[in-house]
Enzyme design. Structure first.
Site, PDB file in Angstrom:
ATOM      1  N   ASP A   1     -17.243  16.229  11.511  1.00 18.46           N
ATOM      2  CA  ASP A   1     -16.618  17.467  12.014  1.00 18.46           C
ATOM      3  C   ASP A   1     -17.587  18.638  11.817  1.00 18.46           C
ATOM      4  OD1 ASP A   1     -14.533  19.901  11.689  1.00 18.46           O
ATOM      5  OD2 ASP A   1     -13.594  18.352  12.886  1.00 18.46           O
TER       6      ASP A   1
ATOM      7  N   TYR B   1     -14.492  28.957  13.803  1.00 17.38           N
ATOM      8  CA  TYR B   1     -14.649  28.575  15.215  1.00 17.38           C
ATOM      9  C   TYR B   1     -15.186  29.748  16.024  1.00 17.38           C
ATOM     10  CZ  TYR B   1     -12.238  24.196  14.408  1.00 17.38           C
ATOM     11  OH  TYR B   1     -11.918  22.946  13.960  1.00 17.38           O
TER      12      TYR B   1
ATOM     13  N   HIS C   1     -11.256  10.175  13.022  1.00 16.89           N
ATOM     14  CA  HIS C   1     -12.043  11.375  12.781  1.00 16.89           C
ATOM     15  C   HIS C   1     -12.271  11.667  11.292  1.00 16.89           C
ATOM     16  CE1 HIS C   1     -13.554  15.327  13.966  1.00 16.89           C
ATOM     17  NE2 HIS C   1     -12.819  15.850  13.008  1.00 16.89           N
TER      18      HIS C   1
END
Ligand SMILES: *[C@@H]1O[C@H](CO)[C@@H](O)[C@H](O)[C@H]1NC(C)=O
Length: 452
Positions: A227, A375, A430
């Site tokens: 990630d 982000y 993930h």
């Protein structure tokens, strides 16, 4: 004609984008040596390394219980959709609240969290928290490794992974060497301080993590990440290659179009699957289907990359909202098929305690907003995009999760961006270290052994 159009149009678009992006010269990337994200005016860091223990004030726990008791889950699932296709199933959420209120024991989790030595130190004006776990004395060869987490996780994802890295023999992995593990919390996540100024991007984080390793006395080390962790570790390798011995990732940041040859083989692998070495990917590889998945599953990313402070307000105010938002990802990102299950398949790989502890770390630190801002900073820092095209000559491993939503990148593509010396496919999603600590650790040991 229909089929032909279906193939030719996306191929043409893909190749065109890759060509334009690649023919433009790489923008010069200048990374400053120092920056300051602390509160107030620039000042020198206090370089002391202080021991740390998790110890949440009882008033925070009491307040949490009250909020859970008063939580309003008054919506009900659609009569013909008892699953996770519309998001977190509210029936399941009621059960989870019941568990959280009546069975979940935070003090017990605190003891688990405090089982590894933890520290903080100030870097670029921020208190950076990290685990630092050393192997038993019986290992004569010890290699330092930094492991980096992502969103919506934290270092708790590594609690089953770390003991295997530090003592492989005890876990059935035949290795003469062991790793000394440094697992930092990204600033704004876990127990690391939240950046107080704009601009704390993945590149800034890479620089901060490097400073942490240098401060601990490691000027050459290994890296592992998934990630954001894979973006941070790959940026660290690109900008400071002299410090990185080897890079292991379970989500490879190979941006579509980042390499012209890679894009060519990506499309060829779809049209002629036999050109791919992976038997698994021969069955499923489709670079364009990825975009479909991205559109369906990444609304959160768009929100966080544009208006994190708005998106995070209600999450920071409601534990049940926060749990739904975070834990839903542990369903879908572990296996998209779990969306069809009434309980999201949440307990297939994780216990309620494990999932709630991930959430509790966000809740008790009040840092969902700062985690979301990361982000925004990624898309604002254009250097991250410029560096996406830069080739990594450092030996690199890709442990590809067969249920990984965002990844599934064949070696025929990734080899144009990284010096891939080791590739494995693992039945996992993930949250690799959290779900499949043993196979992931085994792949790290195999990779490093192969380099000797
Ligand atoms: C990739 O890494 C290996 C192992 O260190 C090295 O022998 C090889 O020269 C590297 N390849 C490239 C293209 O840098």
């Amino acid at each position: 004609m229909g089929i032909l159009k279906l193939i030719l149009v996306p191929v043409a678009i893909g190749v065109f984008i890759a060509a334009v992006w690649n023919l433009l010269p790489e923008k010069e990337v200048i990374v400053e040596e120092n920056n300051f994200y602390g509160s107030g005016k620039l000042r020198a860091d206090i370089e002391e390394i202080k021991p740390f223990k998790v110890n949440v004030d009882q008033s925070v726990i009491d307040d949490l219980k009250q909020r859970l008791q008063n939580a309003r889950i008054s919506h009900s699932v659609l009569e013909d959709s008892d699953d996770f296709f519309y998001g977190f199933n509210s029936k399941q959420l009621l059960k989870l609240r019941d568990y959280w209120l009546n069975k979940y024991d935070w003090r017990k989790q605190e003891t688990i969290l405090n089982q590894f030595p933890q520290f903080t130190t100030e870097i670029e004006g921020l208190q950076v928290h990290f685990l630092h776990v050393k192997p038993p004395k019986s290992y004569k060869i010890i290699k330092p490794i930094l492991v980096a987490h992502g969103w919506p996780g934290n270092v708790f994802e590594f609690y089953k992974f770390i003991p295997i890295l530090t003592d492989p023999k005890k876990h059935g992995i035949n290795s003469e060497f062991a790793f000394e593990v440094i697992a930092p919390s990204i600033p704004g996540y876990g127990w690391s301080e939240q950046p107080k100024k704009t601009g704390f991007s993945q590149l800034a984080c890479a620089r901060v993590f490097r400073k942490l390793m240098l401060r601990l006395g490691f000027d050459k080390f290994y890296l592992q990440g998934g990630d954001w962790g894979s973006i941070i570790t790959s940026l660290l390798t690109k900008v400071y290659p002299e410090n990185v011995i080897a890079l292991h990732m379970n989500m490879i940041p190979a941006m579509p179009g980042a390499s012209l040859m890679g894009t060519f083989y990506d499309i060829l692998g779809w049209l002629v699957p036999s050109t791919l070495s992976s038997k698994e990917l021969q069955k499923t590889h489709n670079p364009f289907a990825k975009f479909g998945v991205l559109i369906v599953e990444t609304g959160y990313m768009h929100l966080q990359a544009t208006k994190p402070d708005t998106a995070g307000t209600s999450l920071n105010d409601s534990p049940i909202g926060l749990a739904a938002y975070i834990i839903e990802k542990f369903s879908t990102w572990t296996n998209t098929d779990y969306r069809a299950l009434p309980d999201g398949g949440l307990n297939k790989k994780f216990t309620n305690d494990e999932l709630l502890t991930i959430v509790m770390i966000y809740w008790t630190n009040g840092n969902i907003v700062s985690s979301q801002r990361f982000y925004r900073e990624f898309f604002l820092d254009r250097r991250c995009e410029a560096l996406a095209k830069r080739y990594v000559p450092t030996p690199t491993a890709h442990a590809s999760g067969l249920n990984e939503l965002y990844d599934r990148c064949p070696i025929e593509v990734s080899r144009y961006l990284f010096n891939i010396t080791h590739y494995t496919e693992i039945e996992m999603g993930h949250f690799a270290a959290f779900e499949a600590p043993k196979p992931l650790a085994a792949s790290v040991f195999d990779f490093v052994k192969d380099l000797e």
